[in-house]
Motif scaffolding. Structure first.
Motif, short mmCIF file in Angstrom:
data_model
loop_
_atom_site.label_atom_id
_atom_site.label_comp_id
_atom_site.label_asym_id
_atom_site.label_seq_id
_atom_site.Cartn_x
_atom_site.Cartn_y
_atom_site.Cartn_z
N PRO A 137 -16.12 27.21 3.48
CA PRO A 137 -17.39 27.06 4.21
C PRO A 137 -18.55 27.46 3.29
N SER A 138 -19.50 26.55 3.10
CA SER A 138 -20.55 26.78 2.09
C SER A 138 -21.71 25.83 2.32
N ARG A 139 -22.75 26.05 1.51
CA ARG A 139 -23.93 25.19 1.56
C ARG A 139 -23.57 23.74 1.24
N GLU A 140 -22.65 23.55 0.29
CA GLU A 140 -22.26 22.19 -0.11
C GLU A 140 -21.64 21.43 1.07
N VAL A 141 -20.79 22.11 1.83
CA VAL A 141 -20.17 21.47 3.01
C VAL A 141 -21.26 21.06 4.00
N GLY A 142 -22.24 21.96 4.22
CA GLY A 142 -23.33 21.66 5.14
C GLY A 142 -24.13 20.46 4.69
N GLU A 143 -24.37 20.35 3.40
CA GLU A 143 -25.15 19.22 2.87
C GLU A 143 -24.40 17.90 3.07
N LEU A 144 -23.10 17.93 2.83
CA LEU A 144 -22.31 16.71 3.01
C LEU A 144 -22.27 16.28 4.48
N LYS A 145 -22.08 17.26 5.37
CA LYS A 145 -22.07 16.94 6.81
C LYS A 145 -23.41 16.36 7.23
N LYS A 146 -24.50 16.95 6.72
CA LYS A 146 -25.84 16.49 7.09
C LYS A 146 -26.08 15.07 6.59
N ALA A 147 -25.59 14.76 5.41
CA ALA A 147 -25.77 13.42 4.87
C ALA A 147 -25.11 12.38 5.77
N LEU A 148 -23.88 12.70 6.25
CA LEU A 148 -23.18 11.78 7.14
C LEU A 148 -23.90 11.66 8.48
N LYS A 149 -24.30 12.81 9.01
CA LYS A 149 -24.95 12.81 10.33
C LYS A 149 -26.27 12.05 10.29
N ASP A 150 -27.06 12.27 9.24
CA ASP A 150 -28.35 11.58 9.12
C ASP A 150 -28.14 10.07 9.04
N ALA A 151 -27.13 9.66 8.33
CA ALA A 151 -26.86 8.23 8.17
C ALA A 151 -26.51 7.59 9.51
N VAL A 152 -25.71 8.33 10.33
CA VAL A 152 -25.31 7.82 11.65
C VAL A 152 -26.53 7.78 12.57
N LEU A 153 -27.31 8.89 12.57
CA LEU A 153 -28.47 8.97 13.46
C LEU A 153 -29.51 7.92 13.11
N ASP A 154 -29.68 7.65 11.81
CA ASP A 154 -30.67 6.65 11.37
C ASP A 154 -30.13 5.23 11.45
N ASN A 155 -28.87 5.12 11.88
CA ASN A 155 -28.25 3.80 12.05
C ASN A 155 -28.13 3.04 10.73
N ARG A 156 -28.01 3.79 9.61
CA ARG A 156 -27.86 3.16 8.30
C ARG A 156 -26.43 2.70 8.07
N VAL A 157 -25.49 3.42 8.69
CA VAL A 157 -24.08 3.00 8.62
C VAL A 157 -23.47 3.18 10.00
N PRO A 158 -22.49 2.35 10.34
CA PRO A 158 -21.81 2.55 11.63
C PRO A 158 -20.94 3.82 11.56
N ASN A 159 -20.70 4.41 12.71
CA ASN A 159 -19.89 5.63 12.77
C ASN A 159 -18.41 5.24 12.69
N GLU A 160 -18.04 4.74 11.52
CA GLU A 160 -16.67 4.30 11.28
C GLU A 160 -16.19 4.92 9.98
N ARG A 161 -14.90 5.12 9.88
CA ARG A 161 -14.34 5.92 8.78
C ARG A 161 -14.62 5.31 7.40
N GLU A 162 -14.40 4.03 7.24
CA GLU A 162 -14.49 3.43 5.90
C GLU A 162 -15.91 3.51 5.31
N PRO A 163 -16.96 3.07 6.05
CA PRO A 163 -18.31 3.18 5.46
C PRO A 163 -18.76 4.63 5.29
N LEU A 164 -18.34 5.51 6.20
CA LEU A 164 -18.71 6.92 6.06
C LEU A 164 -18.02 7.56 4.86
#
Length: 477
Positions: free
Chosen positions: A433-460
């Motif tokens: 558990p670290s800052r790096e993990v938080g940054e990676l999670k945020k990158a995925l979440k932002d992409a889903v929220l902004d609708n830049r990628v579908p919430n699917e395993r392969e594009p994520l």
């Protein structure tokens, strides 16, 4: 309000429960009266199932006799240390107490109690409108005993103490909060001499437990217009002792000809706005506390004027201490209030700009099940006297609500959390558990929220690997 003769009172009390009490009292040879709020509410034509009965003698004896008459369906509770008893029957509660007189020490609201007469008992009552008694004995059934003209005060809409208000409030300082609470509930005025005594005795409130204070504050909060109660609490000096964070809002500063609004009276306006829309006590607390962070965050900016940046975040951090001090619940209710205080600027920011799907998705994700309450609070927060600006905000809020409805229909709540979670990220890159993990999670979440990628395993997964390479967690091939 309705003025009632003794004959009309007897007609209103023509119920089985009162006749049984009357029979028990006459059999035991004791004087017996229904008193307090039940009598007051007869004149105000308000329903009440809580009945207080004063007995000149043993109230416990009459309670026991009543239980015998009512049979197994009645439940009797006896409190011999206090000389009281309670009978619960169907949807009614009847409290019995022997008439008594009381005296107090200066450092306690617990009285020294002695047996007394009906007059002694009425003397110890908090307010004239609660000191009226109606006889239940058969020979005088329905007769009003009103030594302090409580009926006249009820008709005039006045809260007044039966005896010297300084003695009344000093003996039991909780009565000061009850005074304001009754004035707020009934929309009455506090008589001048009584109000002056509130001011003189305000410091005595410190001997009252937080539990009793919050009980009265909650009752004020649940009135039709709670602002009236908070203004009275402020004027008499009780509010600065109970909620100094709130009274700190009562300041207006002007610099270079530019002033900010009075956030104390703005807060009370928001509270009343919410109260017209919702009976949710904790939403009302959120309204009362929504701007408490402003005094700590107020700054002057030559270009912008007065600013209160991050007052929502600072205010949310203040909520737990306030709840702890007032003995309010430190559970999910406190977290709910803190959350709404923290988020209350978000819909306003959205409504002040182009309302995008992305911003609304983020709001829905952060507010969760409390989104409707948050929107109610934010709509109530629009108190601008500029009708054009107010109309624009409310119209944009309507758009926000519409988009929220559409997103719920599509079940975005379920889809907003990325399907790759922190546990999997840590395993993939051998991280703790670290800052790096938080940054990676945020990158995925932002992409889903902004609708830049579908919430699917392969594009994520593809996005995750790109971000990990940027952060140096994966070596370039």
């Amino acid at each position: 309000m309705r003025l009632l003769s003794d004959a009309e009172l007897a007609q209103l009390l023509d119920k089985d429960i009162f006749h049984k009490i009357s029979s028990a009292a006459d059999t035991l040879g004791l004087e017996c009266y229904v008193v307090g709020g039940y009598v007051r509410d007869l004149f105000l034509e308000r329903p009440s199932n809580d009945i207080d009965v004063v007995v000149v003698g043993s109230g416990i004896n009459i309670a026991e006799a009543l239980k015998e008459q009512l049979g197994k369906r009645a439940r009797l509770s006896v409190f011999r240390n206090f000389g009281t008893a309670q009978v619960k029957y169907k949807d009614m509660e009847v409290e019995f107490v022997g008439a008594r007189k009381e005296s107090y020490s200066h450092d306690s609201r617990k009285p020294i109690v002695e047996d007394g007469t009906l007059e002694d008992d009425q003397n110890r009552r908090d307010f004239t409108i609660n000191a009226m008694a109606v006889c239940l004995n058969k020979a005088r059934f329905g007769e009003l005993v009103d030594p302090f003209d409580g009926l006249a005060d009820l008709e005039d809409g006045i809260i007044r103490t039966p005896l010297d208000p300084d003695v009344t409030f000093s003996d039991d300082p909780l009565r000061m909060l009850r005074c304001v609470r009754f004035a707020t509930q009934l929309n009455f005025f506090i008589e001048d001499e009584t109000f002056d005594a509130l001011e003189r005795n305000a410091d005595r409130i410190k001997i009252i437990s937080g539990e009793r204070v919050q009980e009265e504050l909650n009752k004020i909060m649940m009135t039709a217009a709670p602002s009236k109660g908070f203004v009275d609490l402020y004027r008499c000096g009780l509010l600065p002792r109970l909620l100094p964070e709130l009274t700190a809002l009562d300041i207006v500063e002007t610099r270079n000809g530019r002033a900010h609004k009075n956030n104390f009276y703005h807060t009370l306006e928001v509270l009343d706005n919410v109260s017209r829309k919702s009976d949710n006590l904790w939403l009302r607390w959120a309204a009362l506390l929504h701007d408490i962070g402003k005094p700590k965050t107020k700054r002057w900016n030559n270009a912008q004027g007065w600013t209160f940046h991050n007052h929502n975040f600072v205010g949310a951090k203040m909520v737990p201490d306030i709840f702890r001090r007032l003995k309010l619940p430190m559970d999910a209710k406190m977290k709910y209030v803190s959350k709404l205080v923290d988020l209350h600027m978000r819909p306003i920011v959205i409504a002040d700009d182009v309302v995008t799907d992305s911003a609304v998705r983020r709001l829905l994700n952060d507010a969760g099940d409390d989104i409707d309450d948050l929107m109610t609070l934010c709509e109530a927060d629009i108190t601008s006297k500029n009708e054009v600006r107010k109309k624009r905000f409310l119209e944009n809020f309507r758009i926000v609500r519409s988009k929220l409805h559409d997103l719920k229909e599509k079940d975005y709540k379920r889809l907003l959390q990325p399907c790759i979670d922190g546990t999997e990220i840590m395993a993939m890159f051998n991280l703790k558990p670290s800052r790096e993990v938080g940054e990676l999670k945020k990158a995925l979440k932002d992409a889903v929220l902004d609708n830049r990628v579908p919430n699917e395993r392969e594009p994520l997964m593809e996005l995750l690997m790109e971000k990990a390479k940027e952060m140096g967690l994966v070596k370039e091939e």
